[in-house]
Design a protein around this motif. Structure first.
Motif, PDB file in Angstrom:
ATOM      1  N   THR A 180      32.982  33.866  37.137  1.00  0.00           N
ATOM      2  CA  THR A 180      34.113  32.931  36.316  1.00  0.00           C
ATOM      3  C   THR A 180      35.267  32.714  37.324  1.00  0.00           C
ATOM      4  N   ALA A 181      35.052  32.807  38.591  1.00  0.00           N
ATOM      5  CA  ALA A 181      35.889  32.359  39.763  1.00  0.00           C
ATOM      6  C   ALA A 181      36.432  31.053  39.499  1.00  0.00           C
ATOM      7  N   HIS A 182      35.404  29.952  39.324  1.00  0.00           N
ATOM      8  CA  HIS A 182      35.936  28.622  39.145  1.00  0.00           C
ATOM      9  C   HIS A 182      37.021  28.520  38.114  1.00  0.00           C
ATOM     10  N   GLU A 183      37.041  29.228  37.074  1.00  0.00           N
ATOM     11  CA  GLU A 183      38.146  29.260  36.100  1.00  0.00           C
ATOM     12  C   GLU A 183      39.515  29.408  36.492  1.00  0.00           C
ATOM     13  N   PHE A 184      39.633  30.017  37.597  1.00  0.00           N
ATOM     14  CA  PHE A 184      41.024  30.308  38.018  1.00  0.00           C
ATOM     15  C   PHE A 184      41.685  29.252  38.649  1.00  0.00           C
TER      16      PHE A 184
ATOM     17  N   VAL B  51      44.728  38.986  41.992  1.00  0.00           N
ATOM     18  CA  VAL B  51      44.070  40.152  42.096  1.00  0.00           C
ATOM     19  C   VAL B  51      42.877  39.999  40.995  1.00  0.00           C
ATOM     20  N   THR B  52      43.149  39.285  39.872  1.00  0.00           N
ATOM     21  CA  THR B  52      42.020  39.236  38.996  1.00  0.00           C
ATOM     22  C   THR B  52      40.930  38.182  39.653  1.00  0.00           C
ATOM     23  N   TYR B  53      41.491  37.166  40.225  1.00  0.00           N
ATOM     24  CA  TYR B  53      40.384  36.383  41.051  1.00  0.00           C
ATOM     25  C   TYR B  53      39.533  37.326  41.632  1.00  0.00           C
ATOM     26  N   TRP B  54      40.130  37.841  42.506  1.00  0.00           N
ATOM     27  CA  TRP B  54      39.192  38.782  43.773  1.00  0.00           C
ATOM     28  C   TRP B  54      38.450  40.087  42.862  1.00  0.00           C
ATOM     29  N   TYR B  55      38.925  40.429  41.829  1.00  0.00           N
ATOM     30  CA  TYR B  55      38.312  41.471  40.983  1.00  0.00           C
ATOM     31  C   TYR B  55      37.013  40.971  40.592  1.00  0.00           C
TER      32      TYR B  55
ATOM     33  N   MET C 183      47.811  37.882  52.827  1.00  0.00           N
ATOM     34  CA  MET C 183      46.855  38.169  53.650  1.00  0.00           C
ATOM     35  C   MET C 183      45.674  38.805  52.828  1.00  0.00           C
ATOM     36  N   VAL C 184      44.496  38.549  53.207  1.00  0.00           N
ATOM     37  CA  VAL C 184      43.301  38.962  52.683  1.00  0.00           C
ATOM     38  C   VAL C 184      42.366  39.668  53.635  1.00  0.00           C
ATOM     39  N   THR C 185      42.072  40.834  53.396  1.00  0.00           N
ATOM     40  CA  THR C 185      41.113  41.187  54.473  1.00  0.00           C
ATOM     41  C   THR C 185      39.739  41.532  53.750  1.00  0.00           C
ATOM     42  N   PHE C 186      38.684  41.026  54.255  1.00  0.00           N
ATOM     43  CA  PHE C 186      37.317  41.134  53.648  1.00  0.00           C
ATOM     44  C   PHE C 186      36.467  42.336  54.469  1.00  0.00           C
TER      45      PHE C 186
ATOM     46  N   ALA D 157      27.811  45.404  49.288  1.00  0.00           N
ATOM     47  CA  ALA D 157      28.999  45.423  48.565  1.00  0.00           C
ATOM     48  C   ALA D 157      30.045  44.715  49.464  1.00  0.00           C
ATOM     49  N   VAL D 158      30.843  43.768  48.879  1.00  0.00           N
ATOM     50  CA  VAL D 158      32.080  43.313  49.485  1.00  0.00           C
ATOM     51  C   VAL D 158      33.114  43.521  48.709  1.00  0.00           C
ATOM     52  N   ARG D 159      34.405  43.737  49.440  1.00  0.00           N
ATOM     53  CA  ARG D 159      35.859  44.078  48.790  1.00  0.00           C
ATOM     54  C   ARG D 159      36.630  43.359  49.695  1.00  0.00           C
ATOM     55  N   HIS D 160      37.526  42.557  48.763  1.00  0.00           N
ATOM     56  CA  HIS D 160      38.799  41.849  49.108  1.00  0.00           C
ATOM     57  C   HIS D 160      39.855  42.541  48.929  1.00  0.00           C
ATOM     58  N   LEU D 161      40.798  42.691  49.993  1.00  0.00           N
ATOM     59  CA  LEU D 161      42.039  43.495  49.669  1.00  0.00           C
ATOM     60  C   LEU D 161      43.040  42.606  50.012  1.00  0.00           C
TER      61      LEU D 161
END
Length: 187
Positions: free
Chosen positions: A48-52, A35-39, A121-124, A98-102
């Motif tokens: 900072t996604a690459h740092e995950f 969830v921190t990655y998707w946030y 599962m991820v919903t875009f 806007a894009v959100r990932h659930l």
């Protein structure tokens, strides 16, 4: 991990029963990683996604694969640069994008002391927001999530691999599937 391996591991009971407290702590740590990655992706343009990821980690979405932190960072930099006009032209939407990932159904399928396989599962959702009117769009994609996570030497969980396998696709294509991942070879 193949679909068959996932199915076999999903139904397999752990050989050494873990303490329920340890199970909860592991699930929480891996859920927090996800969830921190998707946030970061949704609210910080993935800066900072690459740092995950581990240094040679792999992000896969459908047939697109980004190998190593440099290529993952280049993808998110490209994604952040997409102009409003291009979004209107390609996605057929206007306004503020806007894009959100659930993330749902997160399940630790297997684990050892410093490695874990996580399924979910991820919903875009993607579209536009307006100050006075919200536009509701169907999901752009629903995907199975398959992560190989490792506990690094600095005692932080990171993705060795982060895989999204599309199950359902909407009319709009998520940027991670629309891009040619070979573009990063020239950066």
């Amino acid at each position: 991990m193949t679909d068959n391996e996932i199915a076999i591991n999903f139904h397999k009971l752990p050989e050494v029963p873990m303490n329920p407290h340890d199970d909860l702590l592991l699930w929480h740590a891996l859920h927090r990683l996800e969830v921190t990655y998707w946030y970061d992706v949704d609210f910080n343009e993935g800066r900072t996604a690459h740092e995950f990821f581990t240094p040679n980690g792999v992000k896969t979405v459908g047939h697109n694969k980004f190998e190593g932190r440099g290529k993952i960072r280049a993808f998110y930099e490209w994604r952040a640069r997409q102009t409003h006009a291009k979004v209107v032209r390609q996605l057929g939407i206007s306004g503020v994008k806007a894009v959100r990932h659930l993330i749902t159904n997160l399940f630790v399928a297997s684990s050892s002391e410093r490695c874990a396989t996580v399924l979910g599962m991820v919903t875009f959702y993607g579209g536009v927001t307006y100050p006075s009117k919200r536009q509701s769009n169907p999901p752009m994609m629903v995907a199975d999530l398959i992560n190989e996570c490792v506990l690094s030497n600095d005692n932080v969980w990171r993705f060795k691999s982060h895989t999204l396998r599309p199950v359902f696709m909407g009319d709009a294509t998520p940027p991670s599937m629309e891009i040619d991942p070979n573009f990063v070879k020239h950066m």
